[in-house]
Design a protein around this motif. Structure first.
Motif, mmCIF file in Angstrom:
data_model
loop_
_atom_site.group_PDB
_atom_site.id
_atom_site.type_symbol
_atom_site.label_atom_id
_atom_site.label_comp_id
_atom_site.label_asym_id
_atom_site.label_seq_id
_atom_site.Cartn_x
_atom_site.Cartn_y
_atom_site.Cartn_z
ATOM 1 N N GLU A 1 0.831 -1.206 0.000
ATOM 2 C CA GLU A 1 0.000 0.000 0.000
ATOM 3 C C GLU A 1 0.865 1.255 0.000
ATOM 4 O O GLU A 1 0.568 2.231 -0.706
ATOM 5 N N GLN A 2 1.958 1.239 0.773
ATOM 6 C CA GLN A 2 2.839 2.398 0.792
ATOM 7 C C GLN A 2 3.523 2.605 -0.554
ATOM 8 O O GLN A 2 3.657 3.738 -1.032
ATOM 9 N N VAL A 3 3.945 1.508 -1.190
ATOM 10 C CA VAL A 3 4.551 1.623 -2.520
ATOM 11 C C VAL A 3 3.538 2.187 -3.502
ATOM 12 O O VAL A 3 3.848 3.065 -4.315
ATOM 13 N N ARG A 4 2.316 1.702 -3.422
ATOM 14 C CA ARG A 4 1.249 2.200 -4.302
ATOM 15 C C ARG A 4 1.060 3.697 -4.131
ATOM 16 O O ARG A 4 0.965 4.454 -5.104
ATOM 17 N N ASP A 5 1.013 4.164 -2.882
ATOM 18 C CA ASP A 5 0.778 5.581 -2.627
ATOM 19 C C ASP A 5 1.903 6.445 -3.186
ATOM 20 O O ASP A 5 1.652 7.521 -3.750
ATOM 21 N N GLU A 6 3.146 5.977 -3.072
ATOM 22 C CA GLU A 6 4.262 6.754 -3.607
ATOM 23 C C GLU A 6 4.265 6.737 -5.137
ATOM 24 O O GLU A 6 4.651 7.724 -5.775
ATOM 25 N N CYS A 7 3.826 5.650 -5.729
ATOM 26 C CA CYS A 7 3.714 5.593 -7.192
ATOM 27 C C CYS A 7 2.681 6.591 -7.699
ATOM 28 O O CYS A 7 2.924 7.319 -8.674
ATOM 29 N N VAL A 8 1.527 6.636 -7.057
ATOM 30 C CA VAL A 8 0.481 7.577 -7.470
ATOM 31 C C VAL A 8 0.971 9.010 -7.302
ATOM 32 O O VAL A 8 0.748 9.878 -8.153
ATOM 33 N N THR A 9 1.663 9.280 -6.189
ATOM 34 C CA THR A 9 2.213 10.614 -5.962
ATOM 35 C C THR A 9 3.217 10.984 -7.046
ATOM 36 O O THR A 9 3.196 12.097 -7.579
ATOM 37 N N ALA A 10 4.105 10.053 -7.390
ATOM 38 C CA ALA A 10 5.095 10.318 -8.431
ATOM 39 C C ALA A 10 4.435 10.569 -9.780
ATOM 40 O O ALA A 10 4.870 11.429 -10.549
ATOM 41 N N LEU A 11 3.377 9.815 -10.077
ATOM 42 C CA LEU A 11 2.662 10.014 -11.337
ATOM 43 C C LEU A 11 2.050 11.402 -11.414
ATOM 44 O O LEU A 11 2.156 12.094 -12.429
ATOM 45 N N LEU A 12 1.416 11.818 -10.328
ATOM 46 C CA LEU A 12 0.728 13.104 -10.332
ATOM 47 C C LEU A 12 1.718 14.257 -10.344
ATOM 48 O O LEU A 12 1.656 15.146 -11.198
ATOM 49 N N ALA A 13 2.668 14.232 -9.399
ATOM 50 C CA ALA A 13 3.614 15.341 -9.284
ATOM 51 C C ALA A 13 4.611 15.341 -10.432
ATOM 52 O O ALA A 13 4.947 16.397 -10.978
ATOM 53 N N GLY A 14 5.101 14.172 -10.822
ATOM 54 C CA GLY A 14 6.124 14.097 -11.852
ATOM 55 C C GLY A 14 5.627 14.445 -13.231
ATOM 56 O O GLY A 14 6.390 14.943 -14.061
ATOM 57 N N ASN A 15 4.368 14.200 -13.496
ATOM 58 C CA ASN A 15 3.828 14.483 -14.823
ATOM 59 C C ASN A 15 3.307 15.908 -14.927
ATOM 60 O O ASN A 15 3.688 16.663 -15.821
#
Length: 443
Positions: free
Chosen positions: A231-245
């Motif tokens: 779940e923590q990995v998932r949350d950081e992936c979603v954050t990276a997708l939103l902020a990074g893009n």
């Protein structure tokens, strides 16, 4: 009309006008809350660094946990500090350098489809390019079907975040409204994708050279609490997708528009890019090793984020009452540090509304003071919540600008207005896109 109404309807001129009229630290009310706006670098530093212990995340990011989870953008301490320690190796300088070739190759792939003489909305192109790069660097994926699912989820999440300011946003999220149905479906789609990739990585236990591999393998050696859960990995992936893009695409879009408006700066950028990346039969795609040879491209990207910061204000919420500069800050008050205001303050920036990339060259050029306060410029925030992906964003912005400038001349689209209409929601976007006319440069 009340201050809160003006803030919601047109926040950029309201914040700038309020700062000019009332000074460096001002107070008003919006949506039933006390708002304190900090318009001076010293106050920004106090808010984001010295007084950080008094603050939680801003209201929007608190409510964003409904879709983002407990990632670095939305989580509170001490969870945030642990997650940052775990995620930090994924953004180490050597790791970021490895992504330079990906950025250069994808930039070349994007511009290959351009045709000399055509007019294109380069904001659309930069969003797609940034999405492809984040999909590759995060998941090592080149599948357009994966990118499409990610793009739909990002757009759905972005449409929800402005609603997070509303008092009943949690209830609104649960209602069977078409918009909420799309957001919930996007979350399910993205969760299915990310959890599936996590399961694959845990099964083969191999480092595939992407951020996901780093997040899965990260160990908390400081506190000995082990690795991240799925779940923590998932949350950081979603954050990276939103902020990074989102933020990188917007910063590049504004930079390209400014370059098209300033032919002399564009010619200087083209000369630098041609020298660094070569031309004609010797031309090659950009890599991380080219980054040091592109100081003017860096200056153009930096100046674009000064004039049009993708993150146009930073918000915090007072977790407890405290005294500050003669004000009683009540619990629940919102504190704002607006880049839009501070980045354009004539006390720290000569001719603040003009595009002058040379002000970011070393040593400082022009009439800007060499002793400008550090917090007169903070496009990636500051303190313990400074953007963890800042190094990757600089690499991406600089290499893409150079790749485009080496091969193309940009000009305003025929009949296009000379000023941009802006859309300041969660991030600052160009309201009408970035329509520019393209001319291929001769080798």
């Amino acid at each position: 009309m009340l201050a809160g109404d003006l803030f919601r309807l047109n926040p950029l001129p309201f914040m700038a006008g309020s700062a000019q009229r009332f000074g460096d630290l001002l107070h008003y009310r919006a949506a039933g809350r006390h708002i304190f706006q900090c318009n001076h670098p010293e106050l920004v530093q106090e808010m984001l660094v010295q007084h950080a212990r008094h603050h939680d995340r801003g209201i929007v990011m608190q409510k964003a946990q409904l879709v983002l989870g407990q990632g670095l953008l939305s989580s509170e301490d001490p969870h945030h500090m642990r997650q940052r320690r775990l995620a930090q190796p994924a953004f180490h300088r050597d790791r970021i350098a490895a992504y330079g070739r990906i950025i250069g190759d994808y930039a070349a792939h994007t511009t290959f489809a351009w045709r000399s003489g055509e007019t294109r909305d380069l904001h659309d192109d930069m969003q797609l390019l940034s999405l492809r790069i984040v999909g590759k660097t995060l998941f090592n994926s080149e599948l357009e079907a994966v990118n499409l699912r990610i793009a739909r989820a990002i757009e759905a999440f972005m449409s929800f975040l402005p609603l997070a300011f509303l008092p009943a946003s949690e209830l609104l999220y649960k209602l069977p409204l078409p918009m909420m149905n799309r957001i919930r479906q996007s979350r399910r789609d993205l969760d299915e994708l990310i959890y599936g990739l996590i399961a694959e990585r845990r099964a083969d236990n191999q480092d595939r050279g992407d951020l996901l591999s780093m997040l899965i393998s990260a160990q908390d050696t400081e506190e000995g609490t082990g690795s991240m859960s799925d779940e923590q990995v998932r949350d950081e992936c979603v954050t990276a997708l939103l902020a990074g893009n989102e933020t990188t695409a917007n910063g590049l879009s504004f930079a390209l528009w400014l370059i098209a408006q300033h032919p002399e700066a564009q010619q200087q950028l083209q000369a630098e890019a041609s020298a660094a990346l070569a031309t004609g039969s010797n031309a090659r795609n950009a890599t991380a090793s080219d980054y040091p040879a592109l100081p003017f491209a860096h200056a153009c990207f930096a100046e674009a984020m000064r004039l049009y910061p993708p993150v146009w204000t930073i918000a915090r919420t007072a977790a407890e009452p405290y005294q500050w500069r003669g004000f009683e800050i009540p619990e629940g008050a919102v504190l704002l540090a607006p880049q839009w205001v501070v980045h354009r303050d004539p006390r720290f920036w000569a001719e603040p509304t003009l595009f002058r990339p040379e002000r970011f060259l070393q040593p400082p050029a022009g009439s800007d003071p060499a002793t400008r306060p550090k917090f007169a410029y903070f496009p990636f925030a500051a303190g313990s919540r400074q953007c963890i992906g800042e190094g990757l964003a600089w690499m991406e912005g600089v290499l893409i600008l150079a790749a485009i400038a080496r091969d193309w001349t940009l000009a305003p689209a025929p009949g296009a207005p000379s000023t941009l209409r802006l859309d300041p929601k969660v991030t600052l976007r160009p309201k009408d896109g970035i329509p520019l006319q393209l001319t291929r440069r001769e080798a």
